[in-house]
Design an enzyme around this catalytic site. Structure first.
Site, PDB file in Angstrom:
ATOM      1  N   HIS A 179      -9.882   2.177   0.135  1.00  0.00           N
ATOM      2  CA  HIS A 179      -8.446   1.885   0.084  1.00  0.00           C
ATOM      3  C   HIS A 179      -8.116   1.221  -1.244  1.00  0.00           C
ATOM      4  O   HIS A 179      -8.444   0.055  -1.471  1.00  0.00           O
ATOM      5  CB  HIS A 179      -8.063   0.981   1.248  1.00  0.00           C
ATOM      6  N   THR A 191       1.967  -7.205   9.324  1.00  0.00           N
ATOM      7  CA  THR A 191       0.760  -6.383   9.256  1.00  0.00           C
ATOM      8  C   THR A 191       0.592  -5.409  10.409  1.00  0.00           C
ATOM      9  O   THR A 191      -0.132  -4.427  10.269  1.00  0.00           O
ATOM     10  CB  THR A 191      -0.499  -7.281   9.193  1.00  0.00           C
ATOM     11  N   HIS A 247      -2.757   8.347   6.239  1.00  0.00           N
ATOM     12  CA  HIS A 247      -2.999   7.028   5.648  1.00  0.00           C
ATOM     13  C   HIS A 247      -4.416   6.581   5.987  1.00  0.00           C
ATOM     14  O   HIS A 247      -5.105   6.048   5.122  1.00  0.00           O
ATOM     15  CB  HIS A 247      -1.963   6.037   6.178  1.00  0.00           C
ATOM     16  N   PHE A 302       1.636  -3.424   3.893  1.00  0.00           N
ATOM     17  CA  PHE A 302       1.967  -4.743   4.416  1.00  0.00           C
ATOM     18  C   PHE A 302       3.457  -5.020   4.199  1.00  0.00           C
ATOM     19  O   PHE A 302       4.045  -4.613   3.200  1.00  0.00           O
ATOM     20  CB  PHE A 302       1.155  -5.822   3.698  1.00  0.00           C
ATOM     21  N   CYS A 348       0.810  -1.226   0.000  1.00  0.00           N
ATOM     22  CA  CYS A 348       0.000   0.000   0.000  1.00  0.00           C
ATOM     23  C   CYS A 348       0.840   1.272   0.000  1.00  0.00           C
ATOM     24  O   CYS A 348       0.281   2.372  -0.054  1.00  0.00           O
ATOM     25  CB  CYS A 348      -0.963  -0.010   1.185  1.00  0.00           C
ATOM     26  N   LYS A 354      -9.488   8.294   2.375  1.00  0.00           N
ATOM     27  CA  LYS A 354     -10.072   6.956   2.257  1.00  0.00           C
ATOM     28  C   LYS A 354     -11.494   6.911   2.815  1.00  0.00           C
ATOM     29  O   LYS A 354     -12.222   5.955   2.553  1.00  0.00           O
ATOM     30  CB  LYS A 354      -9.182   5.933   2.950  1.00  0.00           C
ATOM     31  N   GLU A 398      -1.207   5.563  13.810  1.00  0.00           N
ATOM     32  CA  GLU A 398      -0.841   6.762  13.056  1.00  0.00           C
ATOM     33  C   GLU A 398      -0.993   8.010  13.920  1.00  0.00           C
ATOM     34  O   GLU A 398      -0.133   8.901  13.893  1.00  0.00           O
ATOM     35  CB  GLU A 398      -1.684   6.878  11.785  1.00  0.00           C
TER      36      GLU A 398
END
Length: 742
Positions: free
Chosen positions: A350, A282, A313, A409, A169, A345, A324
């Protein structure tokens, strides 16, 4: 070789297709109006409760004149036509025409997390239900990650280097960053950079659902009757992201070229920060995310208080959003409450590898209009009550610098600082040439690990074949290798062996970054993931295989194993993926940085490899393996060096030999400096490759030995990395095997 330039890089145009619209203009209008673009999936049939997605509305490639019936039949991976059209729209928006002057100086870097997954699905369906002969002979190019950029070049006429950064991503921010560095250093004057994702197929929807990443919309959820409310970053009731298709492409230009052509600057790429978590596939790692953000601000020569807006993000997951926020509080301190934070998003969903490019374009447009886009569907979470999240409605706000975050990821973190289009004079001084001292080398082939491979090569023998990983002796524990399939296992073995060859203990200094090139990625995980899905009637998809099937997964394993928390960049460009990784390392690394690890590797898979590349089964049988290099960044290196000298995209019918000769210093310097040529000629293009070698020899007068190394290594995409290791050994010893040197 010329020393790199030191140029400022500007954004002069962009294109995007999202859940809000099939052009950037439509996307912007809907975003500014506070709309969200989610619906029940119609691209495919799925029984998953994660069935609210973001689809590009009114997307029909057949309407484009260049998509003929034949083209549509051959190119069944949807990301190809989407990339071509977004590149076309971006160039049109920039007002940049491709001609004999601009075309050769224009690069294209389009990243993706999942690449041509839909083409894999079609091929697997045909294989299972119709037999192996019904697998398309075009499967290989359809899933080759750099193919969309190549097709865009054929359509639009640019012939500069093409890359496909594979950072999950964070892929699009990797593309923006690498493209900016290429322009800065003078490798190109213009670059189309961004990401593309066509991920709405049953196995991807099911895979994300099974790993509990996407929102499951039940009858009690507020999105059940109104799907537009499914994505709600930083909200009290957030519970997973909305999977969306999409694409975004930015046009970057060098400052002086922009002025010469009368292009209009929309923003400047001012700072870049990238790190690797080296912790978990992850779960985000606050320490390295904080460092990525701080590095970007430092690279832009700013202070945290100079940032006027943050494009988060913000995926709408419990852990991701909270982490975040924790990182932003650490970087900006008490001042975080004064900086507006937008989560695009909430409106777009996403789009994985495409998200960062779409969000960058929206950020630039918003900054140019002194506007803040909203974080919609917002219900306040008391844990974030100190933040200005621009809830539910756009508002006016003037600012000059945007921080845009993306995390992927595998622990990939990339932050970009976008500045307003200031016209102050840039620094035109040249930067030193980045050359790498070779500190340690490892290779893995059918002959075995490094010692066995080099001994076989020195005798003039071939090292073709597939290494038996069960018999390879390493210092790695059985536990660290037990759960790894073939490609990540080879990658980890190589990384540790190269570090050991440098004389560095396992507990000593970690690499400053991991740069990994792979032509086809983890084929075993891809096959197992798809096989389980088909066998279960699309009811079960392994979360482990799903995560492990992305191209950057092996590099992430190496980063975790070596505790490498610097940039983690994966490139995928078929047979020159390793060269792209080495080139990326040179663009990113500065003299004085910690040593870096550059790896090139690919695996052979009994089912998939012959269908992806029929030439992979050569006369000597199937082969795979790779090589790793522990490199010290020293611009004035005088010892054994590894230097990326030339990288270009040469369409069929174009003569790429003259620019290669020029990059190497011309015929006289080539004959004086070089003692041998290691030539990689894939079996699938042997006649063309042999013609290129003949042209090179005729034009330079070079009379030294030419080693056709694929006859030694076998046919696989990572063979060039092995060839580099063999060449380093030959230079170090000062002798070539007599059978090979003629």
């Amino acid at each position: 070789m010329k020393a790199p330039l030191n140029r400022r890089v500007f954004v002069v145009g962009y294109g995007a297709a999202t859940a809000l619209g099939n052009t950037f203009s439509k996307t912007w209008q809907a975003a500014a109006a506070g709309q969200a673009g989610f619906r029940r999936v119609s691209r495919c049939e799925t029984n998953s409760r994660s069935n609210v997605v973001g689809e590009i509305p009114d997307w029909d490639p057949s309407q484009f004149s260049y998509v003929t019936r034949k083209e549509a039949s051959i190119w069944d991976a949807s990301y190809i036509f989407l990339t071509m059209e977004m590149c076309r729209q971006a160039l049109a928006h920039a007002g940049l025409e491709m001609d004999s002057q601009t075309g050769p100086r224009t690069a294209c870097l389009i990243g993706s997390a999942l690449n041509g997954t839909d083409s894999y699905r079609i091929a697997m369906d045909h294989y299972v239900n119709l037999g192996p002969l019904k697998v398309s002979p075009y499967l290989l190019p359809n899933v080759c990650a750099n193919l969309p950029a190549g097709k865009a070049g054929m359509l639009l006429g640019f012939t500069g280097p093409i890359f496909s950064p594979q950072g999950a991503c964070a892929s699009a921010n990797h593309a923006i960053a690498i493209g900016s560095r290429m322009i800065r250093d003078g490798d190109c004057d213009f670059a189309l950079v961004g990401g593309v994702e066509t991920c709405l197929v049953p196995e991807i929807i099911q895979g994300f659902s099974n790993m509990l990443a996407t929102i499951k919309v039940g009858p009690k959820d507020r999105a059940y009757d109104d799907p537009s409310q499914a994505s709600r970053p930083f909200s009290l009731d957030r519970k997973g992201f909305v999977l969306s298709e999409g694409a975004g492409v930015l046009v970057l230009a060098a400052e002086e070229k922009m002025k010469t052509l009368g292009l209009h600057p929309k923003a400047e790429i001012a700072g870049i920060g990238w790190t690797s978590d080296a912790k978990h596939f992850t779960r985000p790692n606050a320490e390295t995310i904080i460092r990525a953000i701080r590095n970007a601000i430092d690279d832009a020569e700013l202070n945290p208080q100079d940032i006027g807006s943050i494009n988060a993000h913000g995926t709408s997951t419990l852990t991701g959003d909270a982490t975040e926020v924790e990182c932003l509080r650490e970087v900006f301190g008490k001042g975080i409450g004064r900086i507006p934070i937008t989560a695009n998003k909430s409106q777009l969903g996403h789009s994985l590898g495409a998200s960062a490019a779409i969000e960058a374009a929206l950020s630039i447009e918003a900054m140019s209009r002194s506007l803040l886009l909203p974080t919609v569907n917002h219900i306040p979470d008391p844990a974030f009550d100190d933040l200005d999240l621009v809830p539910n409605q756009a508002r006016k706000h003037g600012y000059e610098h945007v921080l845009s975050n993306s995390f992927g990821f595998g622990g990939n973190n990339a932050a970009v600082i976008i500045a307003g289009p200031s016209q102050k004079s840039g620094d035109t001084g040249r930067r030193p040439i980045m050359q790498f001292s070779v500190l340690g080398t490892a290779c893995l082939t059918g002959a075995g690990l490094t010692d066995e491979t080099l001994e076989t090569f020195r005798r003039g023998g071939a090292v073709r074949g597939r290494p038996d990983l069960g018999t390879i002796r390493t210092d790695l524990s059985a536990a660290s290798l037990r759960r790894l399939r073939r490609l990540p296992r080879m990658t980890l073995i190589l990384a540790f062996a190269a570090k050991k060859a440098a004389g560095i203990a396992e507990t000593a200094v970690s690499p400053g970054g991991i740069y990994f090139g792979t032509g086809w990625g983890p084929l075993t995980e891809t096959n197992d993931f798809l096989g389980q899905l088909f066998a279960s009637g699309e009811q079960f998809a392994s979360p482990t295989d799903f995560i492990g099937s992305v191209h950057n997964a092996p590099a992430s394993q190496a980063a975790i194993g070596l505790k490498a928390m610097g940039p983690n960049i994966t490139t995928s460009g078929g047979d020159y993926s390793f060269e792209q990784a080495l080139f990326s390392a040179a663009l990113v690394t500065k003299e004085g940085d910690d040593p870096v690890m550059v790896i090139g590797a690919d695996e052979y898979h009994d089912l998939l490899s012959p269908r992806l590349d029929p030439s992979s089964v050569s006369e000597g049988g199937a082969s795979d393996g790779g090589a790793a290099f522990f490199l010290g960044p020293h611009a004035s290196a005088t010892d054994l060096r590894l230097v990326p000298a030339f990288l270009s995209y040469v369409p069929e019918g174009t003569d790429g030999i003259p620019p290669l000769i020029e990059a190497l210093g011309g015929p006289e310097e080539i004959c004086d400096r070089f003692g041998a040529v290691f030539a990689g000629i894939p079996a699938s293009t042997r006649s063309r490759g042999e013609a290129c070698i003949a042209s090179f020899l005729q034009r330079t007068g070079f009379s030294g030995p030419v080693i056709d190394y694929r006859r030694v290594t076998g046919e696989f995409a990572g063979a060039s990395a092995v060839a580099a290791a063999l060449a380093i050994d030959a230079v170090r010893r000062g002798v070539l095997p007599p059978q090979l040197s003629g």
